[in-house]
Design an enzyme around this catalytic site. Structure first.
Site, PDB file in Angstrom:
ATOM      1  N   HIS A   1       0.831  -1.218   0.000  1.00 10.55           N
ATOM      2  CA  HIS A   1       0.000   0.000   0.000  1.00 10.55           C
ATOM      3  C   HIS A   1       0.860   1.262   0.000  1.00 10.55           C
ATOM      4  CE1 HIS A   1      -3.890  -2.067   0.868  1.00 10.55           C
ATOM      5  NE2 HIS A   1      -3.105  -2.955   1.453  1.00 10.55           N
TER       6      HIS A   1
ATOM      7  N   ASN B   1     -10.468  -2.623   2.490  1.00 11.04           N
ATOM      8  CA  ASN B   1     -10.130  -2.723   1.065  1.00 11.04           C
ATOM      9  C   ASN B   1     -11.386  -2.500   0.226  1.00 11.04           C
ATOM     10  OD1 ASN B   1      -7.387  -3.264   1.231  1.00 11.04           O
ATOM     11  ND2 ASN B   1      -7.603  -5.474   1.069  1.00 11.04           N
TER      12      ASN B   1
ATOM     13  N   HIS C   1      -3.938   1.041  12.023  1.00  8.69           N
ATOM     14  CA  HIS C   1      -3.729  -0.239  12.721  1.00  8.69           C
ATOM     15  C   HIS C   1      -5.098  -0.829  13.073  1.00  8.69           C
ATOM     16  CE1 HIS C   1      -2.466  -3.331  15.278  1.00  8.69           C
ATOM     17  NE2 HIS C   1      -2.310  -2.676  16.402  1.00  8.69           N
TER      18      HIS C   1
HETATM   19 FE1  HDD Z   1      -2.687  -4.795   5.516  1.00  5.53          FE
HETATM   20  C1  HDD Z   1      -1.213  -1.789   5.131  1.00  5.53           C
HETATM   21  C2  HDD Z   1      -5.656  -3.503   4.331  1.00  5.53           C
HETATM   22  C3  HDD Z   1      -4.075  -7.935   5.546  1.00  5.53           C
HETATM   23  C4  HDD Z   1       0.076  -5.990   7.007  1.00  5.53           C
HETATM   24  N1  HDD Z   1      -3.300  -3.002   4.845  1.00  5.53           N
HETATM   25  C5  HDD Z   1      -2.544  -1.880   4.767  1.00  5.53           C
HETATM   26  C6  HDD Z   1      -3.330  -0.797   4.256  1.00  5.53           C
HETATM   27  C7  HDD Z   1      -4.580  -1.285   4.027  1.00  5.53           C
HETATM   28  C8  HDD Z   1      -4.560  -2.673   4.401  1.00  5.53           C
HETATM   29  C9  HDD Z   1      -5.764  -0.518   3.478  1.00  5.53           C
HETATM   30  C10 HDD Z   1      -2.826   0.610   4.001  1.00  5.53           C
HETATM   31  C11 HDD Z   1      -3.007   1.473   5.211  1.00  5.53           C
HETATM   32  C12 HDD Z   1      -2.542   2.875   4.927  1.00  5.53           C
HETATM   33  O1  HDD Z   1      -3.154   3.511   4.050  1.00  5.53           O
HETATM   34  O2  HDD Z   1      -1.586   3.303   5.560  1.00  5.53           O
HETATM   35  N2  HDD Z   1      -4.474  -5.581   4.971  1.00  5.53           N
HETATM   36  C13 HDD Z   1      -5.592  -4.871   4.606  1.00  5.53           C
HETATM   37  C14 HDD Z   1      -6.729  -5.758   4.548  1.00  5.53           C
HETATM   38  C15 HDD Z   1      -6.285  -7.001   4.869  1.00  5.53           C
HETATM   39  C16 HDD Z   1      -4.865  -6.887   5.150  1.00  5.53           C
HETATM   40  C17 HDD Z   1      -8.147  -5.321   4.204  1.00  5.53           C
HETATM   41  C18 HDD Z   1      -7.024  -8.282   4.979  1.00  5.53           C
HETATM   42  C19 HDD Z   1      -8.273  -8.377   5.222  1.00  5.53           C
HETATM   43  N3  HDD Z   1      -2.093  -6.634   6.124  1.00  5.53           N
HETATM   44  C20 HDD Z   1      -2.828  -7.790   6.088  1.00  5.53           C
HETATM   45  C21 HDD Z   1      -2.087  -8.850   6.747  1.00  5.53           C
HETATM   46  C22 HDD Z   1      -0.910  -8.297   7.177  1.00  5.53           C
HETATM   47  C23 HDD Z   1      -0.937  -6.911   6.773  1.00  5.53           C
HETATM   48  C24 HDD Z   1      -2.562 -10.271   6.929  1.00  5.53           C
HETATM   49  C25 HDD Z   1       0.232  -8.910   7.932  1.00  5.53           C
HETATM   50  C26 HDD Z   1       0.182  -9.973   8.636  1.00  5.53           C
HETATM   51  N4  HDD Z   1      -0.849  -4.038   5.917  1.00  5.53           N
HETATM   52  C27 HDD Z   1       0.114  -4.704   6.581  1.00  5.53           C
HETATM   53  C28 HDD Z   1       1.317  -3.851   6.866  1.00  5.53           C
HETATM   54  C29 HDD Z   1       0.890  -2.466   6.304  1.00  5.53           C
HETATM   55  C30 HDD Z   1      -0.477  -2.769   5.710  1.00  5.53           C
HETATM   56  C31 HDD Z   1       2.607  -4.401   6.446  1.00  5.53           C
HETATM   57  C32 HDD Z   1       1.853  -1.762   5.353  1.00  5.53           C
HETATM   58  C33 HDD Z   1       1.876  -0.330   5.790  1.00  5.53           C
HETATM   59  C34 HDD Z   1       1.142  -0.309   7.040  1.00  5.53           C
HETATM   60  O3  HDD Z   1       0.700  -1.556   7.348  1.00  5.53           O
HETATM   61  O4  HDD Z   1       0.955   0.659   7.734  1.00  5.53           O
HETATM   62  O5  HDD Z   1       1.535  -3.802   8.232  1.00  5.53           O
END
Ligand code: HDD
Length: 717
Positions: free
Chosen positions: A78, A151, A342
């Site tokens: 993202h 999402n 978060h």
């Molecule tokens: Fe995630 C970012 C949505 C599963 C780990 N995620 C991130 C963002 C969105 C989502 C919208 C961007 C947030 C922003 O604008 O800063 N993610 C989802 C959805 C998921 C999902 C809807 C499943 C239903 N994500 C998911 C899993 C993991 C992560 C299973 C890790 C185990 N996601 C992350 C992250 C991010 C992230 C690596 C990257 C940047 C951040 O968090 O802040 O931690």
């Protein structure tokens, strides 16, 4: 005072808080970071005008040092985002289901910041990648920040967070050559997916047009997981969150998406920004599906499985509020980039379910902010601050901002009078929902998670003919980029479990056979009886669902649609202004496109100033075209220099199923274009022969595209 926050409609506790941290350079003198006024920002301090620069030059050193350190790591997923401020307004009380205060009182307004994103691409990648879109909302509630990190698709690729790094590594550019950028059409992604049948439902969504939205303002938002609502009496409901755009859910075609990526790779970012600047505020209905705790097991899938949705036919979505985005950020980095979401940021009345994907997310998000923003004090960055003041004994760390007075930073204490105190539940103190859990410690997948194909089938069955065709073509495009025949074949084998004819159509274009897979489900424990658990014949309760097709979306408004008016000298001034007024009255935006940027003479008194030239833009940047009336202007547009460009505009818009209106006197252009070859009445082609061209045009634009005539339009052109 910042201009934007002067607008009383947009002033709220969050904007007031942000204002304390905002500054403007207007009428100010340039200074160093220490506040020293700078007299010369052009030259470094040297030993003689042709001599070496001096180490003493603290102004040079400060400037260069700051510059050297001005990048932070982009988000691991993202990375590319666009954000906006707004307000969430409750229109119907949810107090019977949750004690969350911002969901209790009708009319209550809660400030929000929303960040939309693509997932796979880097920060500078194109907006029009075929990808999932993030839809992350931070609600600045009086009880603390509540983040819904959502999402634009209601399900996910994997069932357990332990697979997330694998999924992301597979879709990201390949590790040896860092190719391709922002694209899933490559070997590693499909290798992984073809071995992960649990991803099939999400793959149907990803290959559908939902992955190439027309606008961030025209996408749905889904919380994906089942969350829990808890009311004052402790009663629990499972809840699924929905955001439904008031403008409807609309997409572009893949051909258009690829062209837009070249002509304006910031298309979505610009569209959101311009809509908000012009006062055309994006709005979504906020809806929930509520499932009493005791009904948890009444579905033919597991509510804890994030690869499943709850069909709206089984549990309707009830609307309880409106999300409105009404203010662009003042500073992209300070706000859109530094915002830290978060899923673990919750408030009383909302809790997690045991969805193993959600459980893993609860660890990941704070962890990632530590490496991205560099300090456990990231909550002190203005955009991340809660409007409820923060009082705890966390202290120190990089970049600590808050100056907490007093001697004690521990609890219990007597020196600080025992402060800060724990809050009782009646005072808003958070308590986790009491839940009885038992079980052996096992590293296993629940057998209730095993059916991977029924809902993929449900989604595919629910698509209209053009949508299904687009999905099929998307699979063909993506899998044709896969260089390893075995991967293509394995993927086609997976598709056969969803729909045999889909698999056959794709296989034909890939030059592979549809073969039964020896082990379709790798995620099952080795000793599982797969035939018993997962039959390819299995059908979902709901065979098709209207909510899953974009055909049934809102199609009654031209609000914020962008209409290109093609003009040249001699254009009928009255016809242009009449059409423009009517379109703008209904909320559309009109932009003039001419052979050059020079003012265009009309038949009336006024000149028109074009915003674009035929060279600087393309039809893919517009929802519809009006080839403006005027024999003389049509003549100029038919000049050898202009003709190919104008025809390209018209033919491309035609190919992409858009509304096109030909004004009086433009018949020669019409005859030369591909439109003339049409054999049937096409409701989106309006000409000088129509009686009420303005009404017909407005109605056609509201329909978005005539996808049903796509085959016909394309076979002729
Ligand atoms: Fe995630 C970012 C949505 C599963 C780990 N995620 C991130 C963002 C969105 C989502 C919208 C961007 C947030 C922003 O604008 O800063 N993610 C989802 C959805 C998921 C999902 C809807 C499943 C239903 N994500 C998911 C899993 C993991 C992560 C299973 C890790 C185990 N996601 C992350 C992250 C991010 C992230 C690596 C990257 C940047 C951040 O968090 O802040 O931690």
């Amino acid at each position: 005072m910042n201009m934007k926050t002067n607008d009383t409609n947009k002033t709220n506790r969050k904007t007031e808080q942000l204002e304390q941290h905002s500054t403007s350079n207007e009428n100010e003198k340039l200074t160093t970071d220490q506040g020293l006024k700078i007299n010369n920002n052009q030259d470094s301090l040297k030993a003689g005008e042709r001599g070496p620069s001096l180490l003493e030059d603290f102004i040079l050193r400060e400037k260069i040092t700051h510059f050297d350190h001005e990048r932070i790591p982009e988000r691991v997923v993202h990375a590319r985002g666009s954000g906006a401020h707004g307000v969430f307004t409750l229109t119907k009380s949810l107090a019977a289901y949750t004690k969350a205060k911002f969901l209790g009182e009708i009319g209550k307004e809660t400030p929000v910041f929303v960040r939309f994103s693509t997932v796979a691409g880097s920060k500078g990648s194109t907006d029009l990648a075929r990808d999932v879109r993030g839809f992350a909302i931070k609600f600045y509630t009086e009880e603390g920040n509540y983040d819904l990190v959502a999402n634009n698709m209601p399900v996910f690729f994997i069932q357990d967070a332990i697979k997330f790094p694998d999924l992301v590594h597979a879709v990201k550019p390949e590790p040896d050559n860092e190719i391709p950028q922002a694209a899933s059409a490559h070997d590693t992604f499909w290798d992984f997916i073809s071995l992960m049948p649990e991803s099939m439902h999400m793959i149907m969504w990803l290959m559908s047009d939902r992955a190439i939205p027309r606008s961030l303002r025209m996408m749905e938002g889904f919380g994906v997981h089942s969350f829990k609502f808890i009311n004052e009496e402790g009663k629990v409901h499972f809840v699924k969150f929905h955001f439904k755009p008031k403008l409807g859910v609309h997409s572009v075609s893949w051909d258009e998406a690829q062209r837009i990526s070249g002509v304006d790779s910031d298309f979505h970012k610009r569209d959101l920004w311009e809509a908000i600047e012009s006062g055309s505020y994006p709005e979504w209905d906020f809806g929930v599906q509520l499932i009493p705790e005791e009904d948890e097991h009444k579905f033919d899938f597991d509510l804890l499985d994030p690869t499943k949705l709850v069909p709206e036919e089984e549990v309707p979505v009830e609307i309880f509020g409106t999300l409105t985005l009404n203010r662009n950020p003042d500073n992209f980095f300070a706000e859109t980039e530094q915002i830290a979401f978060h899923p673990g940021h919750i408030i009383p009345g909302i809790d997690f379910s045991n969805d193993p994907l959600l459980q893993g997310r609860l660890f990941s998000y704070t962890d990632t902010q530590l490496s991205r923003l560099g300090s456990p004090n990231f909550h002190e960055i203005p955009i991340n601050r809660s409007i409820n003041t923060v009082h705890n004994n966390q202290r120190d760390g990089h970049m600590r901002q808050q100056i907490v007075k007093g001697k004690s930073s521990y609890e219990p204490n007597s020196i600080g009078g025992g402060c800060p105190f724990q809050a009782m539940m009646s005072e808003g103190g958070f308590t986790s929902q009491e839940e009885r859990v038992s079980g052996a410690k096992v590293r296993e997948r629940s057998k209730s998670f095993v059916d991977h194909y029924s809902q993929a089938k449900l989604f595919y069955n629910s698509q209209s003919e053009p949508e299904a065709k687009h999905l099929q073509n998307a699979l063909i495009f993506e899998l044709s980029k896969v260089t390893i025949p075995e991967v293509r074949e394995r993927m086609v084998g997976q598709l056969a479990y969803i729909d045999r004819s889909l698999a056959e159509k794709v296989a034909k274009k890939l030059g592979v056979q549809v073969k039964k897979l020896e082990q379709p489900n790798q995620s099952l424990p080795a000793d599982s009886n797969i035939e018993e658990l997962q039959s390819e014949e299995r059908e979902p309760h709901t065979k098709s669902s209207e909510a899953l097709s974009m055909k049934n979306t809102v199609k009654n408004t031209v609000k914020s649609r962008k209409i290109g008016f093609i003009i040249a000298n001699g254009v009928e001034g009255a016809a242009v202004s009449d059409f423009k007024t009517k379109l703008e009255r209904d909320g559309a935006t009109v932009e003039m496109i001419a052979p050059s940027l020079a003012p265009v003479k009309t038949t009336g008194e006024e000149n028109l100033t074009p915003k674009h030239s035929l060279t600087s833009t393309a039809s893919v940047c517009f929802d519809a075209l009006f080839i403006c009336s005027g024999e003389n202007s049509a003549k100029e547009l038919m000049d050898p220099e202009n003709k190919p460009k104008v025809l390209n505009f018209i033919n491309e818009a035609y190919k992409h199923c858009k509304a096109i209106c030909f004004g009086e006197g433009t018949e020669p252009l019409y005859q030369l274009s591909n439109v003339a070859a049409r054999q049937h009445k096409d409701p989106a082609i309006i000409t000088w022969e129509d009686n009420t061209p303005d009404e017909l045009f407005i109605n056609a634009i509201a329909q978005h595209r005539v996808w049903d005539l796509e085959m016909e339009r394309n076979t002729q052109s």
